[in-house]
Design a protein around this motif. Sequence first.
Motif, PDB file in Angstrom:
ATOM      1  N   VAL A 126      74.307  25.146  52.906  1.00 58.27           N
ATOM      2  CA  VAL A 126      74.433  26.141  51.833  1.00 58.27           C
ATOM      3  C   VAL A 126      75.686  26.991  51.996  1.00 58.27           C
ATOM      4  O   VAL A 126      76.432  27.218  51.032  1.00 58.27           O
ATOM      5  CB  VAL A 126      73.170  27.033  51.787  1.00 58.27           C
ATOM      6  N   LYS A 127      75.943  27.472  53.204  1.00 59.82           N
ATOM      7  CA  LYS A 127      77.050  28.413  53.420  1.00 59.82           C
ATOM      8  C   LYS A 127      78.409  27.739  53.477  1.00 59.82           C
ATOM      9  O   LYS A 127      79.402  28.299  52.993  1.00 59.82           O
ATOM     10  CB  LYS A 127      76.815  29.186  54.727  1.00 59.82           C
ATOM     11  N   PHE A 128      78.486  26.564  54.070  1.00 63.09           N
ATOM     12  CA  PHE A 128      79.793  25.935  54.279  1.00 63.09           C
ATOM     13  C   PHE A 128      80.051  24.775  53.311  1.00 63.09           C
ATOM     14  O   PHE A 128      81.162  24.628  52.809  1.00 63.09           O
ATOM     15  CB  PHE A 128      79.917  25.453  55.722  1.00 63.09           C
ATOM     16  N   LEU A 129      79.032  23.939  53.064  1.00 56.80           N
ATOM     17  CA  LEU A 129      79.227  22.817  52.153  1.00 56.80           C
ATOM     18  C   LEU A 129      78.908  23.171  50.706  1.00 56.80           C
ATOM     19  O   LEU A 129      79.118  22.355  49.811  1.00 56.80           O
ATOM     20  CB  LEU A 129      78.365  21.631  52.602  1.00 56.80           C
ATOM     21  N   LYS A 130      78.378  24.391  50.499  1.00 59.59           N
ATOM     22  CA  LYS A 130      78.070  24.893  49.153  1.00 59.59           C
ATOM     23  C   LYS A 130      77.076  23.995  48.405  1.00 59.59           C
ATOM     24  O   LYS A 130      77.173  23.801  47.189  1.00 59.59           O
ATOM     25  CB  LYS A 130      79.357  25.055  48.330  1.00 59.59           C
ATOM     26  N   VAL A 131      76.117  23.462  49.142  1.00 58.65           N
ATOM     27  CA  VAL A 131      75.048  22.673  48.530  1.00 58.65           C
ATOM     28  C   VAL A 131      74.040  23.624  47.914  1.00 58.65           C
ATOM     29  O   VAL A 131      73.746  24.689  48.464  1.00 58.65           O
ATOM     30  CB  VAL A 131      74.370  21.781  49.597  1.00 58.65           C
ATOM     31  N   GLU A 132      73.499  23.273  46.749  1.00 54.90           N
ATOM     32  CA  GLU A 132      72.507  24.121  46.105  1.00 54.90           C
ATOM     33  C   GLU A 132      71.268  24.258  46.990  1.00 54.90           C
ATOM     34  O   GLU A 132      70.896  23.340  47.712  1.00 54.90           O
ATOM     35  CB  GLU A 132      72.099  23.536  44.751  1.00 54.90           C
ATOM     36  N   GLU A 133      70.626  25.428  46.900  1.00 47.40           N
ATOM     37  CA  GLU A 133      69.477  25.698  47.763  1.00 47.40           C
ATOM     38  C   GLU A 133      68.344  24.705  47.525  1.00 47.40           C
ATOM     39  O   GLU A 133      67.695  24.249  48.471  1.00 47.40           O
ATOM     40  CB  GLU A 133      68.980  27.131  47.537  1.00 47.40           C
ATOM     41  N   HIS A 134      68.107  24.370  46.272  1.00 48.46           N
ATOM     42  CA  HIS A 134      67.057  23.392  45.973  1.00 48.46           C
ATOM     43  C   HIS A 134      67.335  22.067  46.672  1.00 48.46           C
ATOM     44  O   HIS A 134      66.454  21.476  47.300  1.00 48.46           O
ATOM     45  CB  HIS A 134      66.965  23.181  44.455  1.00 48.46           C
ATOM     46  N   THR A 135      68.573  21.590  46.576  1.00 48.79           N
ATOM     47  CA  THR A 135      68.941  20.317  47.202  1.00 48.79           C
ATOM     48  C   THR A 135      68.816  20.399  48.713  1.00 48.79           C
ATOM     49  O   THR A 135      68.336  19.463  49.366  1.00 48.79           O
ATOM     50  CB  THR A 135      70.377  19.928  46.813  1.00 48.79           C
ATOM     51  N   SER A 136      69.231  21.530  49.296  1.00 49.75           N
ATOM     52  CA  SER A 136      69.151  21.670  50.756  1.00 49.75           C
ATOM     53  C   SER A 136      67.707  21.625  51.238  1.00 49.75           C
ATOM     54  O   SER A 136      67.425  21.097  52.321  1.00 49.75           O
ATOM     55  CB  SER A 136      69.813  22.979  51.196  1.00 49.75           C
ATOM     56  N   LEU A 137      66.774  22.153  50.450  1.00 49.02           N
ATOM     57  CA  LEU A 137      65.364  22.107  50.847  1.00 49.02           C
ATOM     58  C   LEU A 137      64.758  20.724  50.638  1.00 49.02           C
ATOM     59  O   LEU A 137      63.817  20.356  51.352  1.00 49.02           O
ATOM     60  CB  LEU A 137      64.564  23.153  50.066  1.00 49.02           C
ATOM     61  N   MET A 138      65.279  19.952  49.698  1.00 52.89           N
ATOM     62  CA  MET A 138      64.768  18.598  49.502  1.00 52.89           C
ATOM     63  C   MET A 138      65.180  17.659  50.634  1.00 52.89           C
ATOM     64  O   MET A 138      64.667  16.551  50.742  1.00 52.89           O
ATOM     65  CB  MET A 138      65.244  18.038  48.155  1.00 52.89           C
ATOM     66  N   HIS A 139      66.102  18.099  51.503  1.00 55.17           N
ATOM     67  CA  HIS A 139      66.425  17.331  52.705  1.00 55.17           C
ATOM     68  C   HIS A 139      65.280  17.326  53.706  1.00 55.17           C
ATOM     69  O   HIS A 139      65.354  16.660  54.728  1.00 55.17           O
ATOM     70  CB  HIS A 139      67.670  17.919  53.388  1.00 55.17           C
ATOM     71  N   VAL A 140      64.223  18.084  53.409  1.00 56.04           N
ATOM     72  CA  VAL A 140      63.130  18.256  54.351  1.00 56.04           C
ATOM     73  C   VAL A 140      62.475  16.923  54.710  1.00 56.04           C
ATOM     74  O   VAL A 140      62.054  16.723  55.857  1.00 56.04           O
ATOM     75  CB  VAL A 140      62.098  19.262  53.778  1.00 56.04           C
ATOM     76  N   HIS A 141      62.422  15.990  53.756  1.00 60.24           N
ATOM     77  CA  HIS A 141      61.785  14.694  54.017  1.00 60.24           C
ATOM     78  C   HIS A 141      62.597  13.878  55.024  1.00 60.24           C
ATOM     79  O   HIS A 141      62.036  13.290  55.951  1.00 60.24           O
ATOM     80  CB  HIS A 141      61.643  13.902  52.721  1.00 60.24           C
ATOM     81  N   ILE A 142      63.908  13.847  54.817  1.00 66.17           N
ATOM     82  CA  ILE A 142      64.771  13.089  55.715  1.00 66.17           C
ATOM     83  C   ILE A 142      64.773  13.715  57.104  1.00 66.17           C
ATOM     84  O   ILE A 142      64.623  13.024  58.118  1.00 66.17           O
ATOM     85  CB  ILE A 142      66.210  13.025  55.145  1.00 66.17           C
ATOM     86  N   PHE A 143      64.935  15.024  57.149  1.00 69.47           N
ATOM     87  CA  PHE A 143      65.001  15.712  58.439  1.00 69.47           C
ATOM     88  C   PHE A 143      63.699  15.524  59.217  1.00 69.47           C
ATOM     89  O   PHE A 143      63.713  15.161  60.396  1.00 69.47           O
ATOM     90  CB  PHE A 143      65.267  17.202  58.222  1.00 69.47           C
ATOM     91  N   GLY A 144      62.568  15.761  58.560  1.00 67.13           N
ATOM     92  CA  GLY A 144      61.285  15.648  59.241  1.00 67.13           C
ATOM     93  C   GLY A 144      61.019  14.250  59.759  1.00 67.13           C
ATOM     94  O   GLY A 144      60.485  14.068  60.868  1.00 67.13           O
TER      95      GLY A 144
END
Length: 384
Positions: A126-144
């Motif tokens: 969010v802070k450096f790559l300027k990804v939208e917050e919604h998109t950053s939270l949808m990474h939860v599946h991959i990360f988990g």
Amino acid sequence: METSESGSTPKDRDIYPAFQDVNVLVIFGFGFLLAFTKRYGFSSTGFNLLIAALGVQWAMLVEGFLFSSAAEKVKISLHSVLKASISVTAVLISAGALLGKANPIQLIWMAMVEVAAFSTSRWINVKFLKVEEHTSLMHVHIFGTYFGLAVSWWLYHSSLSERVEKEKSNPISDLFSMLGTLFLWMFWPSFNSVLIVDLMEKRNAICNTYYAIAVSAVAAFALSSLSSRNGKIRMIHIHHAALAGGVALGFSAPIIPHPCIAMILGLLASMVAVLGSHCLQTYLNSVLKIHDTCGVHYTFGLPGLLGAIVHVILFIIIKRASLSSLGYLALIEVGSFMLTTAIGLGTGFITGFILTFKLWKTLPASKYFDDQAFWEFPHLAYGF
């Protein structure tokens, strides 16, 4: 730290119904989804509640410190609780890969580390790559998924190369797991849309998610029957593939312009889930020495990667008018989910190594998938 005054504003009150949808999905849905092993139902549902409740509190603190400026206090509102509930989904997915092989203390330690790692990954995006917050939270599946698989590699035991008796299901445990699947299926549109502010995009996210999970559910029945020698449907395929469309659509739900695209994505995700369940489990266990108890790799991981790739393709198509910066923006989108995957694998690998220390009193393989290692039973549990 202080409770935000906005907690009493109409804005927070307006999101309460969707917040409850997400809460039911996290506590009830995941709790019963993991209850498919016939002798591990108490632990599946009980430990899910433990790590979810603890993880939400820890996620609010970590994200409060990371996303607030140095001069601000950490403010707690319903919105922050909602984001923390979505973040803790990563831990519940990882717990599915470790189901039956980790004790409560190990799960608590894993939850603390994973929440901090995922929040840090989100902060970078969010802070450096300027990804939208919604998109950053949808990474939860991959990360988990990849965090859990990396931890599971360290907890592998040779006895897990073939499915042990206690790891198998029975009709009652399969029915409980199907109940969890049904609740996840019903509330997934809220999960994919709750943080979207624009009303038109929110509507698109809700409708597109429903189209995708509807198709993935129908495809799950068809593909399960086709992949069986006797043409019968396997319950495990329905558990995995019925949800795959919602996972794959998380990134792109608000920007997909036509229902047919969402439906095709749901079909592809269902195919990935069923084929993964049919083919990959043996390969992972015997070759890579990764025992994925709940099959999170093909329920959340592979559909999540499919959704991330499709999101980049749709992003390029939608932004093609801005040719001067298109390549850079596409590279940012690709880099964000690759960075998330790398952080998940790296931190999971380190966490798994730490969990092998004797201080955690790791379960012997003979106690895997057995509630009696942790719970007091009101009966002798003969034949349990």
